[in-house]
Motif scaffolding. Structure first.
Motif, PDB file in Angstrom:
ATOM      1  N   PHE A 160       0.833  -1.193   0.000  1.00 34.52           N
ATOM      2  CA  PHE A 160       0.000   0.000   0.000  1.00 34.52           C
ATOM      3  C   PHE A 160       0.872   1.250   0.000  1.00 34.52           C
ATOM      4  N   ILE A 164       1.184   4.090  -2.946  1.00 28.44           N
ATOM      5  CA  ILE A 164       0.889   5.507  -2.718  1.00 28.44           C
ATOM      6  C   ILE A 164       2.064   6.378  -3.116  1.00 28.44           C
ATOM      7  N   VAL A 167       2.156   6.529  -6.888  1.00 30.20           N
ATOM      8  CA  VAL A 167       1.072   7.339  -7.455  1.00 30.20           C
ATOM      9  C   VAL A 167       1.414   8.811  -7.296  1.00 30.20           C
ATOM     10  N   PHE A 168       1.949   9.147  -6.126  1.00 28.46           N
ATOM     11  CA  PHE A 168       2.336  10.532  -5.891  1.00 28.46           C
ATOM     12  C   PHE A 168       3.402  10.986  -6.888  1.00 28.46           C
ATOM     13  N   MET A 171       2.020  11.554 -10.270  1.00 26.39           N
ATOM     14  CA  MET A 171       1.312  12.824 -10.333  1.00 26.39           C
ATOM     15  C   MET A 171       2.291  13.975 -10.526  1.00 26.39           C
ATOM     16  N   LEU A 174       3.345  14.160 -14.087  1.00 25.37           N
ATOM     17  CA  LEU A 174       2.355  14.829 -14.923  1.00 25.37           C
ATOM     18  C   LEU A 174       2.480  16.345 -14.785  1.00 25.37           C
ATOM     19  N   VAL A 175       2.723  16.804 -13.558  1.00 26.38           N
ATOM     20  CA  VAL A 175       2.888  18.239 -13.328  1.00 26.38           C
ATOM     21  C   VAL A 175       4.102  18.747 -14.096  1.00 26.38           C
ATOM     22  N   ALA A 178       3.338  18.976 -17.684  1.00 27.33           N
ATOM     23  CA  ALA A 178       2.502  20.146 -17.960  1.00 27.33           C
ATOM     24  C   ALA A 178       3.352  21.404 -18.050  1.00 27.33           C
TER      25      ALA A 178
ATOM     26  N   PHE B  13      -4.617  20.714  -4.798  1.00 31.26           N
ATOM     27  CA  PHE B  13      -3.340  20.185  -4.311  1.00 31.26           C
ATOM     28  C   PHE B  13      -3.248  20.280  -2.797  1.00 31.26           C
ATOM     29  N   VAL B  28      -6.409   8.533   2.538  1.00 31.24           N
ATOM     30  CA  VAL B  28      -5.197   8.607   1.717  1.00 31.24           C
ATOM     31  C   VAL B  28      -5.550   8.373   0.251  1.00 31.24           C
ATOM     32  N   VAL B  29      -6.434   7.383   0.023  1.00 34.26           N
ATOM     33  CA  VAL B  29      -6.836   7.102  -1.354  1.00 34.26           C
ATOM     34  C   VAL B  29      -7.544   8.316  -1.955  1.00 34.26           C
ATOM     35  N   THR B  32      -5.068  10.922  -2.988  1.00 32.87           N
ATOM     36  CA  THR B  32      -4.427  10.731  -4.294  1.00 32.87           C
ATOM     37  C   THR B  32      -5.385  11.115  -5.417  1.00 32.87           C
ATOM     38  N   LEU B  35      -5.197  14.847  -5.750  1.00 34.93           N
ATOM     39  CA  LEU B  35      -3.926  15.248  -6.361  1.00 34.93           C
ATOM     40  C   LEU B  35      -3.943  14.987  -7.858  1.00 34.93           C
ATOM     41  N   ALA B  39      -3.505  17.587 -10.963  1.00 38.99           N
ATOM     42  CA  ALA B  39      -2.492  17.452 -12.012  1.00 38.99           C
ATOM     43  C   ALA B  39      -3.139  17.493 -13.392  1.00 38.99           C
ATOM     44  N   HIS B  40      -4.310  16.855 -13.530  1.00 37.13           N
ATOM     45  CA  HIS B  40      -4.966  16.862 -14.842  1.00 37.13           C
ATOM     46  C   HIS B  40      -5.406  18.268 -15.229  1.00 37.13           C
ATOM     47  N   LEU B  42      -4.096  20.957 -14.214  1.00 33.64           N
ATOM     48  CA  LEU B  42      -2.876  21.733 -14.473  1.00 33.64           C
ATOM     49  C   LEU B  42      -2.395  21.496 -15.896  1.00 33.64           C
TER      50      LEU B  42
END
Lengths: 494, 112
Positions: A160, A164, A167-168, A171, A174-175, A178, B13, B28-29, B32, B35, B39-40, B42
């Motif tokens: 888990f 996480i 995934v962070f 993200m 992606l930033v 961009a 954010f 937490v899920v 995410t 976030l 990001a999308h 952005l």
């Protein structure tokens, strides 16, 4: 002919899809997956020969010309990585056949194994920053499944956290994409390289460069973002730990080397010699200190991954052709040796039923081949000549002294010493001393377990004894990536 | 318009980071998710929010919109959708097996 470039991505993808259909029939799964893994290896080698003879090979998907369409680029560096992933793919697969429980096999283990290879090969071959993100995701989603596969208590808890943090970082990726798109208006790496050169990489572009570095540093387990690695690599079965330890973090390192030689190379004093070198030093030192403090076979190996990622990044940080060639050679050496060591950990666990060094001992008497093969690999990891570890550390450290970066060179030497110390700790605890496993375990035939590891051990010896041709190959690859015009010319065809 | 969207992204954010640092698995899920939404947005905003026709051959318009960020954001949304559903299952299984959703109690063994 250029379609060859996409084959290392397509073959594992279709194999994975095909294997889903046969998920309950283990024999068919084994046959298909072993044939496919050898085909991937053959294609990777053929592609390498083709690129060696014809220069950088570019596939414009759907015949859309370069800055507009999607490109796949096979240069020498990418090719080395694809071959390595194919080798590790074959070896870990055969080790899986020996060790995995049938229960796990039935729940889509092999399909995800091949999806992982799809993502890894795609990340190596892509010539587009957004596609790099997509292939990273393909790889990561497969890795999420494989790392939790089996669903033990430990795996669930640590996976888990692994998911996480990844995934962070995706993200953040992606930033970063961009931002760079808003500054340059393109995502094709060759095109980006040109535009960034025109903008002279200052201010905002440096921020974006560091953002990319952070993203890849999380994936590649660099200081201070490595804390997730030792715990999450401890959970899954040995074959998966070997595949992850060998390949996954190296995809991050590959991405760092690619972006910081092709796109963000204009401000080398700030990014390379400043940030990257300092972080490489801390990564090496803290990683190896973690390894020295541990008394668990797999954990020690996991911490060594961290310290060695530091060496590779240090090669980039010193930023001369020799150092980058050393870094490439180091990646080759590391992927082979690290996978082998994780497989050794798996083999000893299979025999003794434990990972704790203090509960093992005396394996040298009952399983001498295992012991001596481990000994060779361990020495290679620590960098004892004439094994491959020596020839990968030597150019990096040499060029750091040539560039008068004495501190980082000194740290690298010290870390080599500590690596030797912790590898010998494993050897003396596990293989020397009084026999702590039962007579029944002592009779366990290790031959089948060792068979898949033999090619890796042979490779580390060959890489050491025949260092000259392989090192000149990585020198050529380094020259190719140190001069981005090669890459730009072949992609944009100007 | 860009400034307004930027503020929204900032809020997303902030909320996402706050949720990510909480102790409950489910929060937490959700963090995410916030976030990735940020990001999308952005990605879409950074390319410039344009008015214009689709960039097709033979389609006459005064200005054309850039299709690339839209294609990218669509891909990213699909990916994050898949990943989110995976994390939800993972969180649920973790809760079932460990009988707790408190991350403080999921720290690991005592000697670490």
């Amino acid at each position: 002919m250029n379609n060859l470039v996409i084959l290392p991505v397509l073959i594992p993808f279709f194999t994975g899809a095909l294997l889903i259909l046969f998920s309950k029939k283990q024999r068919i799964q084994k046959i298909i997956s072993s044939i496919s893994s050898f085909v991937i290896l053959a294609v990777a080698i053929y592609l390498a020969v083709y690129v060696y003879q014809n220069g950088i090979t570019v596939l414009e998907v759907g015949d859309w010309p370069a800055p507009f369409g999607i490109v796949l680029v096979a240069d020498m560096f990418a090719n080395i990585m694809v071959i390595l992933s194919a080798i590790v793919g074959v070896v870990c697969l055969f080790f899986t056949f020996q060790t995995i429980s049938p229960k796990r096999e039935k729940y889509y283990f092999y399909p995800f194994y091949f999806f992982l290879l799809t993502g890894v090969n795609g990340a190596f071959l892509t010539g587009d920053l957004f596609n790099l993100f997509v292939f990273f995701e393909v790889m990561l989603i497969a890795s999420y499944v494989l790392i939790v596969h089996g669903g033990t208590k430990y795996q669930l808890r640590e996976s888990f956290k692994y998911v996480i943090i990844n995934v962070f970082s995706s993200m953040l990726f992606l930033v970063a994409v961009a931002y760079i798109y808003s500054i340059t208006g393109t995502l094709n790496m060759a095109h980006l390289s040109e535009r960034v050169a025109e903008l002279e990489q200052a201010g905002a572009l440096n921020v974006v460069a560091v953002l990319f570095f952070i993203v890849f540093a999380i994936k590649g387990a660099l200081f201070p973002l490595y804390f997730w690695l030792p715990r999450s690599y401890y959970g899954p079965p040995a074959a998966i730990a070997a595949l992850f330890g060998g390949l996954l973090t190296k995809v991050g390192v590959y991405a760092i080397i690619r972006t910081f030689t092709l796109i963000f190379y204009h401000d080398a004093g700030f990014t390379h010699k400043g940030i990257i070198t300092a972080i490489a030093g801390f990564t090496m030192l803290l990683g190896v200190l973690g390894a020295v403090s541990q008394f668990n076979f797999k954990r020690i190996l996991s911490y060594h991954i961290i310290s060695q990622v530091g060496y590779m990044v240090m090669g980039l940080g010193v930023y001369t052709t020799l150092a980058v060639a050393g870094a490439i050679y180091y990646i080759v050496h590391h992927i082979i040796v690290k996978s082998a060591l994780f497989l050794f950990a798996g083999a000893t666990e299979k025999i003794t039923g434990t990972n704790d060094l203090k509960q093992m001992g005396g394996l040298l008497k009952t399983h001498p081949y295992l012991a001596w093969m481990f000994f060779i690999t361990a020495l290679s990891l620590a960098g004892i000549p004439p094994l491959s570890g020596f020839f990968s550390k030597f150019p990096i450290i040499l060029s750091s002294f040539q560039e008068e970066q004495y501190v980082i060179g000194g740290v690298a030497l010290l870390v080599g010493l500590l690596t030797l110390l912790s590898m010998m700790k494993i050897f003396s605890y596990v293989f020397w001393g009084k026999q702590k496993h039962t007579e029944e375990q002592a009779k366990y035939p290790a031959g089948k377990l060792l068979l898949p590891i033999v090619p890796l051990v042979a490779l580390t010896i060959i890489l050491g004894l025949a260092a000259e041709p392989i090192f000149s190959y990585s020198l050529m690859a380094a020259e190719q990536i140190m001069d981005p015009t090669h890459y730009i010319d072949s992609v944009l065809k100007e | 318009m860009e400034i307004l969207i930027s503020i929204i992204i900032g809020v997303l954010f902030t909320v996402g980071t706050y949720m990510l640092l909480m102790r409950s698995l489910l929060r937490v899920v959700i963090g995410t998710m916030f976030l990735s939404h940020g990001a999308h947005l952005l990605l879409l905003t950074m390319a410039g929010l344009q008015r214009g026709g689709p960039p097709l051959l033979g389609f006459d318009a005064e200005a054309y919109a850039d299709p690339l960020p839209q294609a990218m954001v669509l891909t990213a949304i699909v990916i994050s959708f898949g990943v989110t559903s995976l994390i939800l299952v993972l969180a649920y299984r973790t809760y079932k097996v460990h009988k707790t959703d408190d991350l403080n109690q999921l720290r690991g063994s005592k000697d670490e």
